[in-house]
Write an enzyme that holds these catalytic residues in place. Sequence first.
Site, PDB file in Angstrom:
ATOM      1  N   HIS A 134      -2.663   1.212  -7.060  1.00  0.00           N
ATOM      2  CA  HIS A 134      -2.729   1.702  -8.435  1.00  0.00           C
ATOM      3  C   HIS A 134      -3.713   2.863  -8.600  1.00  0.00           C
ATOM      4  CE1 HIS A 134      -6.718  -0.056  -9.314  1.00  0.00           C
ATOM      5  NE2 HIS A 134      -6.334  -1.008  -8.467  1.00  0.00           N
ATOM      6  N   HIS A 143      -0.021  13.981   3.825  1.00  0.00           N
ATOM      7  CA  HIS A 143       0.802  13.090   4.654  1.00  0.00           C
ATOM      8  C   HIS A 143       0.049  11.780   4.831  1.00  0.00           C
ATOM      9  CE1 HIS A 143       3.382  12.632   8.584  1.00  0.00           C
ATOM     10  NE2 HIS A 143       3.314  11.520   7.893  1.00  0.00           N
TER      11      HIS A 143
END
Length: 209
Positions: A134, A143
């Site tokens: 979250h 990446h």
Amino acid sequence: MEKIILIGDSGHAKVIEDCIRSQGGIVIAKLDDRYFERFCEDQIIKGPISLVETLLTDGVKLVISIGSNSIRKQIVERLSVFNDKYATVIHSRSVVSDSVKIGHGTVIMPGVVVNADASIGCHTIINTNSVVEHDCVIQDFAHISPSAILTGNVKVGQGSHVGAGATIIPGIEIGVWTTIGAGSSIISNIDSNVTAVGVPAKVIKREGL
């Protein structure tokens, strides 16, 4: 059925093609500058990247299927096409909260979990079985490698690479164009343009040194 052109024809492109198929899409071309002329293989057009000018017609979109963050950025700048021509690809076996914001050109691989109110930038890779908890913010051209875990409210700067199996504790900020080594544990903020490895991770290299 979404039609996609992949820029780059490598192992990474194979995985992205599987993600596209899981969505019901189809790859119509794989363009790579290691090819010097146009040809067809398994009903997919192949050839140099310059072919994109003729293949990118209405209803066709692009994905940069290259693992290197810096090369993805270079290709995007080189092509200079409108943002709405880039597809966002999310594998059907990933779990992405409805409150997540995802930029164009980003790919989310199988087994990924992205939880509430996370924000993922453009042309970013969220790789197989990684977890983005979250309120995380992942900027453009980053990446996140397979099985990496970003716990709540982590920020990953533009172009940074979090290695396979790395863990980042809550509230940590990773600078831009930084590399986090595979299996590392990040328990403090990491500067921009560095490489950090270990448990806990320490900076072992700075750009230009």
